[in-house]
Write a protein that holds these residues in place. Structure first.
Motif, PDB file in Angstrom:
ATOM      1  N   MET A 105       0.831  -1.199   0.000  1.00 23.39           N
ATOM      2  CA  MET A 105       0.000   0.000   0.000  1.00 23.39           C
ATOM      3  C   MET A 105       0.868   1.253   0.000  1.00 23.39           C
ATOM      4  N   THR A 106       1.929   1.238   0.812  1.00 19.00           N
ATOM      5  CA  THR A 106       2.837   2.386   0.880  1.00 19.00           C
ATOM      6  C   THR A 106       3.481   2.640  -0.477  1.00 19.00           C
ATOM      7  N   GLU A 107       3.899   1.546  -1.136  1.00 14.02           N
ATOM      8  CA  GLU A 107       4.513   1.672  -2.462  1.00 14.02           C
ATOM      9  C   GLU A 107       3.524   2.220  -3.479  1.00 14.02           C
ATOM     10  N   LEU A 108       2.284   1.730  -3.432  1.00 15.69           N
ATOM     11  CA  LEU A 108       1.250   2.199  -4.353  1.00 15.69           C
ATOM     12  C   LEU A 108       0.994   3.697  -4.184  1.00 15.69           C
ATOM     13  N   ILE A 109       0.864   4.124  -2.926  1.00 15.80           N
ATOM     14  CA  ILE A 109       0.616   5.545  -2.651  1.00 15.80           C
ATOM     15  C   ILE A 109       1.764   6.397  -3.191  1.00 15.80           C
ATOM     16  N   GLN A 110       2.999   5.962  -2.936  1.00 11.40           N
ATOM     17  CA  GLN A 110       4.157   6.729  -3.400  1.00 11.40           C
ATOM     18  C   GLN A 110       4.200   6.799  -4.925  1.00 11.40           C
ATOM     19  N   ASN A 111       3.886   5.693  -5.579  1.00 10.48           N
ATOM     20  CA  ASN A 111       3.907   5.681  -7.044  1.00 10.48           C
ATOM     21  C   ASN A 111       2.817   6.572  -7.631  1.00 10.48           C
ATOM     22  N   ILE A 112       1.642   6.587  -7.002  1.00 12.29           N
ATOM     23  CA  ILE A 112       0.563   7.462  -7.477  1.00 12.29           C
ATOM     24  C   ILE A 112       0.947   8.928  -7.281  1.00 12.29           C
ATOM     25  N   LEU A 113       1.557   9.248  -6.137  1.00  8.56           N
ATOM     26  CA  LEU A 113       2.029  10.616  -5.905  1.00  8.56           C
ATOM     27  C   LEU A 113       3.072  11.010  -6.951  1.00  8.56           C
ATOM     28  N   ASN A 114       3.927  10.079  -7.316  1.00  6.32           N
ATOM     29  CA  ASN A 114       4.938  10.362  -8.338  1.00  6.32           C
ATOM     30  C   ASN A 114       4.302  10.629  -9.697  1.00  6.32           C
ATOM     31  N   ILE A 115       3.241   9.898 -10.018  1.00  6.39           N
ATOM     32  CA  ILE A 115       2.523  10.145 -11.276  1.00  6.39           C
ATOM     33  C   ILE A 115       2.011  11.577 -11.312  1.00  6.39           C
ATOM     34  N   VAL A 116       1.439  12.028 -10.197  1.00  5.56           N
ATOM     35  CA  VAL A 116       0.928  13.406 -10.120  1.00  5.56           C
ATOM     36  C   VAL A 116       2.066  14.408 -10.267  1.00  5.56           C
ATOM     37  N   LYS A 117       3.168  14.165  -9.546  1.00  2.91           N
ATOM     38  CA  LYS A 117       4.311  15.085  -9.595  1.00  2.91           C
ATOM     39  C   LYS A 117       4.841  15.231 -11.022  1.00  2.91           C
ATOM     40  N   TYR A 118       5.020  14.092 -11.710  1.00  2.00           N
ATOM     41  CA  TYR A 118       5.609  14.138 -13.051  1.00  2.00           C
ATOM     42  C   TYR A 118       4.627  14.672 -14.082  1.00  2.00           C
ATOM     43  N   HIS A 119       3.340  14.408 -13.877  1.00  2.00           N
ATOM     44  CA  HIS A 119       2.340  14.898 -14.823  1.00  2.00           C
ATOM     45  C   HIS A 119       2.305  16.421 -14.843  1.00  2.00           C
ATOM     46  N   PHE A 120       2.411  17.033 -13.657  1.00  2.00           N
ATOM     47  CA  PHE A 120       2.344  18.495 -13.560  1.00  2.00           C
ATOM     48  C   PHE A 120       3.712  19.142 -13.413  1.00  2.00           C
ATOM     49  N   ASN A 121       4.748  18.303 -13.270  1.00  2.00           N
ATOM     50  CA  ASN A 121       6.099  18.808 -13.053  1.00  2.00           C
ATOM     51  C   ASN A 121       6.137  19.778 -11.871  1.00  2.00           C
ATOM     52  N   VAL A 122       5.581  19.317 -10.737  1.00  2.00           N
ATOM     53  CA  VAL A 122       5.526  20.139  -9.527  1.00  2.00           C
ATOM     54  C   VAL A 122       5.983  19.309  -8.328  1.00  2.00           C
ATOM     55  N   GLU A 123       6.432  20.007  -7.309  1.00  2.99           N
ATOM     56  CA  GLU A 123       6.695  19.376  -6.021  1.00  2.99           C
ATOM     57  C   GLU A 123       5.445  19.528  -5.160  1.00  2.99           C
ATOM     58  N   ILE A 124       5.029  18.467  -4.525  1.00  5.99           N
ATOM     59  CA  ILE A 124       3.830  18.507  -3.694  1.00  5.99           C
ATOM     60  C   ILE A 124       4.207  18.860  -2.266  1.00  5.99           C
ATOM     61  N   ASP A 125       3.476  19.803  -1.699  1.00  5.30           N
ATOM     62  CA  ASP A 125       3.723  20.215  -0.309  1.00  5.30           C
ATOM     63  C   ASP A 125       3.201  19.134   0.640  1.00  5.30           C
ATOM     64  N   GLU A 126       4.123  18.348   1.183  1.00  9.17           N
ATOM     65  CA  GLU A 126       3.731  17.234   2.052  1.00  9.17           C
ATOM     66  C   GLU A 126       3.300  17.689   3.440  1.00  9.17           C
ATOM     67  N   TYR A 127       3.378  18.984   3.699  1.00 11.14           N
ATOM     68  CA  TYR A 127       2.942  19.512   4.994  1.00 11.14           C
ATOM     69  C   TYR A 127       1.576  20.191   4.898  1.00 11.14           C
ATOM     70  N   SER A 128       0.950  20.094   3.731  1.00 11.78           N
ATOM     71  CA  SER A 128      -0.338  20.764   3.545  1.00 11.78           C
ATOM     72  C   SER A 128      -1.498  19.850   3.922  1.00 11.78           C
ATOM     73  N   LEU A 129      -2.628  20.458   4.217  1.00 10.07           N
ATOM     74  CA  LEU A 129      -3.834  19.691   4.512  1.00 10.07           C
ATOM     75  C   LEU A 129      -4.325  18.936   3.286  1.00 10.07           C
ATOM     76  N   ASN A 130      -4.150  19.530   2.098  1.00  9.00           N
ATOM     77  CA  ASN A 130      -4.596  18.854   0.884  1.00  9.00           C
ATOM     78  C   ASN A 130      -3.801  17.576   0.640  1.00  9.00           C
ATOM     79  N   TYR A 131      -2.517  17.588   1.009  1.00 12.91           N
ATOM     80  CA  TYR A 131      -1.706  16.373   0.913  1.00 12.91           C
ATOM     81  C   TYR A 131      -2.262  15.306   1.853  1.00 12.91           C
ATOM     82  N   GLU A 132      -2.565  15.707   3.086  1.00 18.04           N
ATOM     83  CA  GLU A 132      -3.116  14.780   4.077  1.00 18.04           C
ATOM     84  C   GLU A 132      -4.439  14.188   3.572  1.00 18.04           C
ATOM     85  N   ARG A 133      -5.273  15.041   2.991  1.00 21.77           N
ATOM     86  CA  ARG A 133      -6.561  14.577   2.477  1.00 21.77           C
ATOM     87  C   ARG A 133      -6.377  13.601   1.318  1.00 21.77           C
TER      88      ARG A 133
END
Length: 279
Positions: free
Chosen positions: A176-204
């Motif tokens: 599950m941890t690997e799946l979550i990380q891979n999905i987050l990576n898909i989002v990062k590479y699709h938008f070419n952005v760094e995701i704020d891991e300290y934000s509420l939206n990240y938690e959600r």
């Protein structure tokens, strides 16, 4: 105990005599206070010590925007859950459950209630937590005069399950941890952005992904035909985010040999929009 930082009229960050930092809550506890002022112990309804593991920024941002009565009811539910289960819960549940309850109440007031596709499984596999969820709905109704559905009892139960997980006992945890990380990576590479891991939206988003992956493991499908008009509107508004959700769908299909229903794609699209904050 004195004020270190004022969050709002009802919440402050304080230091005690031993210089321990904590979040202190109570009606009017921050009203007309200044940094360095003493805090009357009689005004304190709840306090949380900020440990190294606690993400202060997330909690402060959450408490800034949520009514005190929503915080109080979430705290009452958490206290009841701890007593009922006879176990400690992850301190992170205060953040996630308070946020969820506030969001559920907002949706209810706007006439937008979400079906819980895992409700049958929750009742079957997490019956104790589901009964706590039903009591939580009763507490919310009694304290706030808002009647939430049984679906929300199921969602609350999942938050309690998540806070009660013993990582050594739960199957699929590493996957599950690997799946979550891979999905987050898909989002990062699709938008070419760094995701704020300290934000509420990240938690959600991570919370949504955990429930999403649980549905994949149990092969539960949302398939809510009632939301078709809503889904079409989201696809038209958030084109890039929907394209990203399609990439996640391709990844999931390669891992689970399952094509995602349109409902799942739309919920992913909404969360991707929030986490990337794309215009």
């Amino acid at each position: 105990m004195f004020v270190k930082k004022i969050i709002n009229n009802n919440v402050v960050i304080s230091l005690d005599e031993s210089n321990n930092e904590m979040i202190v809550m109570g009606k009017g506890i921050g009203f007309k206070k200044n940094i360095g002022d003493n805090i009357s112990l009689s005004m304190i309804e709840k306090k949380y010590v900020i440990t190294n593991d606690w993400n202060e920024n997330k909690l402060v941002k959450l408490l800034e925007n949520i009514p005190l009565e929503h915080i109080q009811v979430a705290n009452e539910i958490i206290s009841f859950a701890k007593i009922s289960l006879g176990k400690k819960l992850s301190e992170n549940i205060f953040l996630t459950l308070t946020d969820h309850i506030h969001y559920a109440i907002e949706r209810k007031e706007e006439g937008l209630e979400i079906k819980n596709a895992l409700l049958w499984e929750i009742k079957r596999f997490y019956n104790h937590e589901f009964l706590i969820g039903k009591e939580a709905i009763s507490i919310i109704n009694n304290r706030l005069n808002i009647s939430l559905s049984e679906d929300e009892a199921g969602f609350i139960a999942l938050h309690i399950v998540n806070a009660n997980l013993d990582m050594g006992e739960v199957g699929h945890v590493s996957e599950m941890t690997e799946l979550i990380q891979n999905i987050l990576n898909i989002v990062k590479y699709h938008f070419n952005v760094e995701i704020d891991e300290y934000s509420l939206n990240y938690e959600r988003f991570v919370t949504h992904l955990k429930f999403f992956i649980q549905r994949l493991y149990s092969d539960v499908r949302l398939n809510d035909a009632e939301t078709i008009q809503f889904m079409m509107k989201i696809k038209e508004q958030y084109v890039k985010e929907y394209e990203c959700a399609l990439k996640i769908s391709s990844y999931v299909e390669s891992k689970f040999q399952r094509k995602l229903e349109e409902d799942e794609l739309i919920y992913l699209t909404i969360h991707i929009k929030r986490i990337t904050n794309q215009d």
